[in-house]
Design a protein around this motif. Sequence first.
Motif, short mmCIF file in Angstrom:
data_model
loop_
_atom_site.label_atom_id
_atom_site.label_comp_id
_atom_site.label_asym_id
_atom_site.label_seq_id
_atom_site.Cartn_x
_atom_site.Cartn_y
_atom_site.Cartn_z
N PRO A 53 0.83 -1.21 0.00
CA PRO A 53 0.00 0.00 0.00
C PRO A 53 0.86 1.25 0.00
O PRO A 53 1.93 1.29 0.61
N GLN A 54 0.39 2.27 -0.70
CA GLN A 54 1.07 3.56 -0.77
C GLN A 54 0.04 4.66 -0.63
O GLN A 54 -1.03 4.60 -1.24
N LEU A 55 0.39 5.64 0.17
CA LEU A 55 -0.45 6.82 0.31
C LEU A 55 0.11 7.90 -0.60
O LEU A 55 1.32 8.13 -0.62
N TYR A 56 -0.74 8.50 -1.40
CA TYR A 56 -0.27 9.58 -2.24
C TYR A 56 -1.31 10.69 -2.27
O TYR A 56 -2.47 10.50 -1.93
N ILE A 57 -0.85 11.86 -2.65
CA ILE A 57 -1.69 13.05 -2.69
C ILE A 57 -1.86 13.46 -4.15
O ILE A 57 -0.93 13.39 -4.93
N VAL A 58 -3.07 13.91 -4.48
CA VAL A 58 -3.32 14.49 -5.79
C VAL A 58 -3.93 15.87 -5.59
O VAL A 58 -4.53 16.16 -4.56
N VAL A 59 -3.71 16.73 -6.57
CA VAL A 59 -4.37 18.03 -6.61
C VAL A 59 -5.39 17.97 -7.74
O VAL A 59 -5.18 17.30 -8.74
N ASN A 60 -6.49 18.67 -7.54
CA ASN A 60 -7.60 18.56 -8.48
C ASN A 60 -7.91 19.88 -9.15
O ASN A 60 -7.86 20.94 -8.53
N GLU A 61 -8.23 19.76 -10.42
CA GLU A 61 -8.69 20.90 -11.22
C GLU A 61 -10.14 20.62 -11.59
O GLU A 61 -10.46 19.56 -12.13
N GLN A 62 -11.02 21.57 -11.28
CA GLN A 62 -12.43 21.43 -11.61
C GLN A 62 -12.71 22.15 -12.91
O GLN A 62 -12.48 23.35 -13.03
N ILE A 63 -13.19 21.40 -13.92
CA ILE A 63 -13.55 21.96 -15.22
C ILE A 63 -15.01 21.60 -15.47
O ILE A 63 -15.31 20.48 -15.86
N GLY A 64 -15.90 22.54 -15.19
CA GLY A 64 -17.33 22.25 -15.30
C GLY A 64 -17.70 21.16 -14.32
O GLY A 64 -17.43 21.26 -13.12
N ASP A 65 -18.29 20.07 -14.82
CA ASP A 65 -18.67 18.94 -13.98
C ASP A 65 -17.54 17.92 -13.83
O ASP A 65 -17.68 16.95 -13.10
N GLU A 66 -16.46 18.11 -14.56
CA GLU A 66 -15.35 17.16 -14.57
C GLU A 66 -14.25 17.58 -13.60
O GLU A 66 -14.00 18.77 -13.41
N THR A 67 -13.60 16.60 -13.02
CA THR A 67 -12.45 16.84 -12.14
C THR A 67 -11.25 16.09 -12.70
O THR A 67 -11.32 14.89 -12.92
N ASP A 68 -10.18 16.81 -12.95
CA ASP A 68 -8.93 16.19 -13.37
C ASP A 68 -7.99 16.20 -12.18
O ASP A 68 -7.86 17.21 -11.48
N SER A 69 -7.31 15.08 -11.95
CA SER A 69 -6.39 14.96 -10.83
C SER A 69 -4.96 14.84 -11.33
O SER A 69 -4.70 14.20 -12.35
N TYR A 70 -4.05 15.46 -10.58
CA TYR A 70 -2.64 15.46 -10.95
C TYR A 70 -1.79 15.15 -9.71
O TYR A 70 -2.14 15.55 -8.61
N ARG A 71 -0.69 14.49 -9.91
CA ARG A 71 0.28 14.27 -8.83
C ARG A 71 1.10 15.56 -8.71
O ARG A 71 1.79 15.94 -9.66
N PRO A 72 1.05 16.24 -7.59
CA PRO A 72 1.73 17.54 -7.49
C PRO A 72 3.24 17.45 -7.69
O PRO A 72 3.83 18.39 -8.23
#
Length: 181
Positions: free
Chosen positions: A68-87
């Motif tokens: 198991p690995q814990l990781y963090i993502v940052v999210n960009e909200q575009i309308g109803d869609e959410t894109d996630s990125y590894r910071p």
Amino acid sequence: TNKEIYASTQEETKEAEEDFQLAKETFEKSLKDYFSQNIMNEIYQKIDPHDFMKNVDYHLSFNEKDEPQLYIVVNEQIGDETDSYRPEWYFSTAQLNTVAFSSFFGRALTANNLTFRTIFIDDPIQCMDDINMISFVELLRREFSDNQIIVSTHEEQFSNYIRYKFKKYHIDTQAITLKDA
């Protein structure tokens, strides 16, 4: 028969996958509660590190060794869609520091079992630009005024700015300057 064994194995595999997914979701919720994800995001947004990646989420993943690995993502909200990125792939060092501070401070604000309400911070602005530094000091002043905050820094200007902002709002400060021998 082979068909019965195969069907039984498929059913057991499906049950195991469902149990695994439930356990993973339960663990992720516990992580979000432990790190106070809502408060962490409020802090992250107050420091304002990025133009459009405004939310942070914790996720649980498994590597190729099923560890198991814990990781963090940052999210960009575009309308109803959410894109996630590894910071760590997209952010500067200063922006990564804001993610780390947000996580740390989110936990610090909600930790109720502390004997001392003291926060130690070592050289917090080493990679911050002026705007993030000002936001960081405002965050300390507004959110942590009921805590003792000990900040070490080699930046005299930063030290002076903290004292100025805290004094302006009648919050006691004390500076200890260490001189070279």
